[in-house]
Design an enzyme around this catalytic site. Structure first.
Site, PDB file in Angstrom:
ATOM      1  N   ALA A  56       0.834  -1.205   0.000  1.00 36.17           N
ATOM      2  CA  ALA A  56       0.000   0.000   0.000  1.00 36.17           C
ATOM      3  C   ALA A  56       0.868   1.253   0.000  1.00 36.17           C
ATOM      4  O   ALA A  56       0.575   2.232  -0.701  1.00 36.17           O
ATOM      5  CB  ALA A  56      -0.915  -0.002   1.220  1.00 36.17           C
ATOM      6  N   LEU A 105       0.936  -2.793 -13.752  1.00 30.91           N
ATOM      7  CA  LEU A 105      -0.391  -2.196 -13.892  1.00 30.91           C
ATOM      8  C   LEU A 105      -0.418  -0.804 -13.289  1.00 30.91           C
ATOM      9  O   LEU A 105       0.231  -0.546 -12.263  1.00 30.91           O
ATOM     10  CB  LEU A 105      -1.443  -3.050 -13.178  1.00 30.91           C
ATOM     11  CG  LEU A 105      -1.741  -4.437 -13.749  1.00 30.91           C
ATOM     12  CD1 LEU A 105      -2.654  -5.200 -12.803  1.00 30.91           C
ATOM     13  CD2 LEU A 105      -2.376  -4.341 -15.126  1.00 30.91           C
ATOM     14  N   LYS A 140      -6.600  -9.176  -7.402  1.00 31.65           N
ATOM     15  CA  LYS A 140      -5.164  -8.987  -7.653  1.00 31.65           C
ATOM     16  C   LYS A 140      -4.400  -9.743  -6.558  1.00 31.65           C
ATOM     17  O   LYS A 140      -4.334  -9.297  -5.420  1.00 31.65           O
ATOM     18  CB  LYS A 140      -4.800  -7.505  -7.640  1.00 31.65           C
ATOM     19  CG  LYS A 140      -3.347  -7.231  -8.001  1.00 31.65           C
ATOM     20  CD  LYS A 140      -3.085  -5.735  -8.073  1.00 31.65           C
ATOM     21  CE  LYS A 140      -1.652  -5.451  -8.491  1.00 31.65           C
ATOM     22  NZ  LYS A 140      -0.669  -5.927  -7.502  1.00 31.65           N
ATOM     23  N   GLU A 197       0.377 -15.665 -11.246  1.00 32.67           N
ATOM     24  CA  GLU A 197       0.935 -15.280  -9.947  1.00 32.67           C
ATOM     25  C   GLU A 197       1.227 -16.519  -9.118  1.00 32.67           C
ATOM     26  O   GLU A 197       0.353 -17.366  -8.908  1.00 32.67           O
ATOM     27  CB  GLU A 197      -0.063 -14.384  -9.215  1.00 32.67           C
ATOM     28  CG  GLU A 197       0.561 -13.486  -8.191  1.00 32.67           C
ATOM     29  CD  GLU A 197       1.198 -12.241  -8.798  1.00 32.67           C
ATOM     30  OE1 GLU A 197       1.719 -11.429  -8.020  1.00 32.67           O
ATOM     31  OE2 GLU A 197       1.183 -12.078 -10.038  1.00 32.67           O
ATOM     32  N   LYS A 337      -7.183  -0.522  -6.142  1.00 34.80           N
ATOM     33  CA  LYS A 337      -6.577  -0.905  -4.876  1.00 34.80           C
ATOM     34  C   LYS A 337      -7.532  -0.650  -3.703  1.00 34.80           C
ATOM     35  O   LYS A 337      -8.576  -0.020  -3.837  1.00 34.80           O
ATOM     36  CB  LYS A 337      -5.256  -0.143  -4.674  1.00 34.80           C
ATOM     37  CG  LYS A 337      -4.274  -0.313  -5.825  1.00 34.80           C
ATOM     38  CD  LYS A 337      -3.966  -1.754  -6.159  1.00 34.80           C
ATOM     39  CE  LYS A 337      -3.060  -2.439  -5.182  1.00 34.80           C
ATOM     40  NZ  LYS A 337      -1.668  -2.019  -5.257  1.00 34.80           N
ATOM     41  N   CYS A 449      19.718  25.848  -3.676  1.00 35.31           N
ATOM     42  CA  CYS A 449      21.099  26.280  -3.502  1.00 35.31           C
ATOM     43  C   CYS A 449      21.623  26.769  -4.841  1.00 35.31           C
ATOM     44  O   CYS A 449      21.422  26.122  -5.873  1.00 35.31           O
ATOM     45  CB  CYS A 449      21.952  25.123  -2.983  1.00 35.31           C
ATOM     46  SG  CYS A 449      23.722  25.445  -3.014  1.00 35.31           S
ATOM     47  N   CYS A 455      28.462  22.800  -4.936  1.00 35.21           N
ATOM     48  CA  CYS A 455      27.889  22.401  -3.643  1.00 35.21           C
ATOM     49  C   CYS A 455      28.149  20.911  -3.464  1.00 35.21           C
ATOM     50  O   CYS A 455      27.745  20.100  -4.310  1.00 35.21           O
ATOM     51  CB  CYS A 455      26.387  22.681  -3.618  1.00 35.21           C
ATOM     52  SG  CYS A 455      25.537  22.011  -2.160  1.00 35.21           S
TER      53      CYS A 455
END
Length: 701
Positions: A56, A105, A140, A197, A337, A449, A455
């Site tokens: 997540a 995806l 998923k 999967e 999701k 900067c 730097c």
């Protein structure tokens, strides 16, 4: 990786300022931070099976990156998730080049995201509202993506996703997994590449960790890590003992089609002997997709395996082919999701870090707090305006939120809990690293900067970017080694990396450098003396130039010498800028940044020095045999047989350059209805103008 960089990566969370309220400078800097963090987490997740944030959290970084890119398309950088998949194949296994890329995806988090997804599909395909558009929805699975190649119905190769183009050869280990068919039933085509999967059920995961703890072995954080770790065992017998499962969900290369729709494809895969997910469904209604999402959320606790969303796919394969892909992800699929958590903690300090482009970024140091199973102790505060807008002060109690399964971010200050005597945070006006003035140009949100590569912080971050995975990607030379070599004074510019062989004796005196590691490092450096032009451009770290833009520039200039000449201070810069902004996706601001980079004497000297050490490979141009390969195409007006986006995608896939404006270098103007001024300019310049039917006849001819 240096502790400060690791802290920054682990603390990074998406900004809260809406992208359409940001200026380009702020968006550019945030995209740079996101790119570094996502690359790091990709390696930890895909390459090492040792993630340090939750899925997540990772998804939230990707979502923020996508939102910024939607508002600022000229800032798209290919080292963000929008243009990259996974991580390189791990060193312990042989490598497999995928016949077709294994894409990732894009994600959606709200009902509106899904409605927008469906609307985009209709626009791209030029479908009317009453034209049927069917989708499938399926859970998923939170596992490890695999590609299984069958020839004559027999398994001959198994590979992980890797970076999408190249994965790990895990054939021997997969042969020990009972859930993966070794020979297919029925009559599959001679070549069939099945993707899906690999995962581990929760009960098997708990049993494995119990056994591992009893034996003093590695304890896995979650079932996904357990599945990946079990697959990558040196001993295939160990893999076989872990009770891994496999769901098939798509195809790679096939010698003959097996279906015309995704639903038919799943049914056919099932007939061959694969497990497919029982929760899959087909519908023509977006409302039913959203209802399915809610249903699967309600079923999630009772499922035997972990899931982290629902995937929606356009059902028709011919539509999928037309839609194609955008870099890392197909246009025809989206992962919806799951949502959302909050926590409260104390902000202990605000530090200022200096990035590669000189941006001063405030970082909140938090009292560690668990948000959705992840311990969060740092957060970027983006810029001084964000601190002022939320009135964030050291000592404040703050609310951390993970909305839409997002990376934790500071949502608000609990002002009623503010300690007495707290003071407003004063943002510095001088660089904390070198003391140079830090200015904030008019219209920009970021203070920078002004000391450029003088730097030390900017120079260090520039060198780290140079060796990063999507740049030179030198095995054994990462941020930690750059820190060390810079501190020793051995590396001050990129070309110095290719002179490290002269320091072999000195390297041998450093802790952790044995003869083998030195030999491997120097060999890896030597191997990178030959580099693709687009990788070299990206490695230079030019503001706004990500991998996608680097590819466009490589195709435009063809050689680094041509690029250096065109962008030299004595060159006709107006003509060069005009050529640059004619490139589709390159705008005025990006062109200005390119000119500024190559007009800087320090930069030019560093690039010239680098080129003295390299052999640069010209860009590979796709579809050399197409009738429009290498041609410059401009589209204008309304097309009737395909959308403008589809037309551009088709032209680019055939090796053409798509430009946004007509010039003397334009080969074809493709004019739809209401062509307007571009058609008139093309006629004035003698550019060939094609109607839509003529264009299709040309490319299909």
């Amino acid at each position: 990786m240096a502790d400060s960089q690791a802290d920054m990566i682990l603390s990074l969370r998406p900004g809260t300022m809406p992208p359409d309220r940001m200026d380009e400078a702020a968006a550019r800097d945030e995209l740079g931070l996101l790119a570094a963090a996502i690359a790091y987490h990709d390696t930890r997740y895909h390459g090492e099976d040792a993630p340090v944030i939750s899925d997540a959290d990772y998804d939230a970084l990707v979502a923020r990156n996508r939102a910024l890119e939607a508002v600022f398309p000229s800032l798209v950088r290919e080292d963000s998730p929008s243009l990259r998949v996974g991580a390189p194949a791990a060193a312990g296994f042989g490598k497999v080049r995928h016949a077709r890329p294994m894409l990732s995806l894009n994600n959606g988090f709200s009902d509106e995201d899904i409605e927008d997804f469906a609307a985009r599909i209709r626009r791209f395909l030029s479908l009317a509202e009453d034209d049927e558009l069917a989708f499938t929805a399926e859970p998923k699975i939170d596992g490890l993506s695999l590609s299984l190649r069958y020839e004559g119905g027999t398994l001959v190769q198994a590979a992980t996703r890797g970076d999408g183009a190249e994965g790990e050869d895990v054939t021997d280990n997969i042969r020990m997994v009972g859930a993966v068919p070794q020979a297919l039933a029925g009559s599959p085509p001679d070549i069939l590449e099945v993707r899906g999967e690999l995962y581990m059920d929760r009960d098997d995961f708990l049993a494995l960790n119990t056994a591992q703890e009893a034996a003093g072995g590695k304890i896995f954080a979650n079932p996904r890590n357990a599945a990946a770790g079990s697959l990558r065992q040196k001993d295939p017998e160990v893999t076989g003992s872990r009770n891994l499962q496999f769901f098939a969900y798509s195809l790679g290369e096939t010698s003959a089609p097996i279906a015309t729709t995704h639903k038919e494809c799943l049914d056919q895969l099932s007939s061959y002997g694969f497990s497919v997910n029982d929760y899959s469904m087909r519908t023509t209604q977006v409302s039913e997709l959203l209802e399915r999402h809610k249903f699967i959320i309600s079923e999630r606790p009772s499922m035997s395996y972990d899931i982290d969303g629902v995937v929606y796919k356009v059902d028709r394969h011919d539509y999928q082919d037309r839609l194609g892909q955008v870099a890392r992800a197909p246009r025809w699929a989206l992962a919806h999701k799951f949502p959302a958590e909050q926590a409260e903690t104390t902000l202990n300090a605000i530090d200022i870090q200096v990035g590669r482009t000189g941006a001063l970024t405030p970082v909140a140091r938090l009292q560690p707090v668990t948000v959705g199973g992840v311990v969060v102790s740092n957060a970027t505060l983006h810029n001084e305006d964000e601190i002022r807008r939320k009135d964030i002060r050291v000592g404040d109690r703050v609310v951390i939120q993970r909305a839409g399964d997002v990376i934790p971010q500071v949502v608000r200050v609990i002002t009623e809990a503010r300690p007495s005597g707290s003071a407003e945070f004063i943002f510095p006006i001088r660089c904390p690293e070198c003391g140079a003035a830090a200015i904030r140009p008019d219209g920009e949100a970021v203070r920078r900067c002004t000391n450029s590569l003088e730097c030390p912080a900017q120079r260090l971050e520039w060198l780290k970017h140079f060796v990063s995975r999507n740049a030179f990607d030198i095995a054994g030379l990462g941020a930690r080694q750059i820190d060390q070599f810079v501190a020793l004074g051995w590396v001050t510019r990129p070309a110095d990396i290719f002179r490290l062989a002269a320091r072999r004796a000195a390297l041998a005196k450093l802790d952790g450098y044995g003869e083998t590691s030195i030999t491997n490092l120097l060999a890896a450096i030597e191997a990178r003396r030959e580099i693709a032009f687009e990788r070299m451009i990206f490695a230079l770290g030019i503001r706004q130039v990500g991998q996608a833009t680097a590819r466009l520039l490589a195709l435009h200039f063809d050689t680094p010498q041509a690029m250096m000449a065109a962008l030299a201070p004595e060159a006709d810069i107006d003509a060069t800028v005009a050529d640059l902004i004619a490139i589709d996706q390159v705008g005025d601001s990006m062109a200005d940044d390119l000119v500024a980079f190559f007009h800087n004497g320090t930069n030019r000297a560093a690039v010239a020095d680098l080129l003295s050490q390299l052999s640069v490979i010209p860009p590979e141009r796709p579809a050399d045999d197409s009738p429009v390969s290498g041609k410059t195409i401009v589209f204008t007006g309304t097309l009737s047989r395909m959308s403008r986006a589809e037309a551009k995608a088709r032209a680019e896939s055939l090796g053409a350059k798509v430009s946004g404006s007509v010039s003397g270098k334009t080969d074809y103007l493709v004019a739809g209805a209401d062509a307007g001024s571009k058609a008139r300019k093309a006629a004035d310049l003698g550019v060939t103008v094609l109607g839509e039917d003529e264009w299709l006849a040309l490319i299909d001819g």
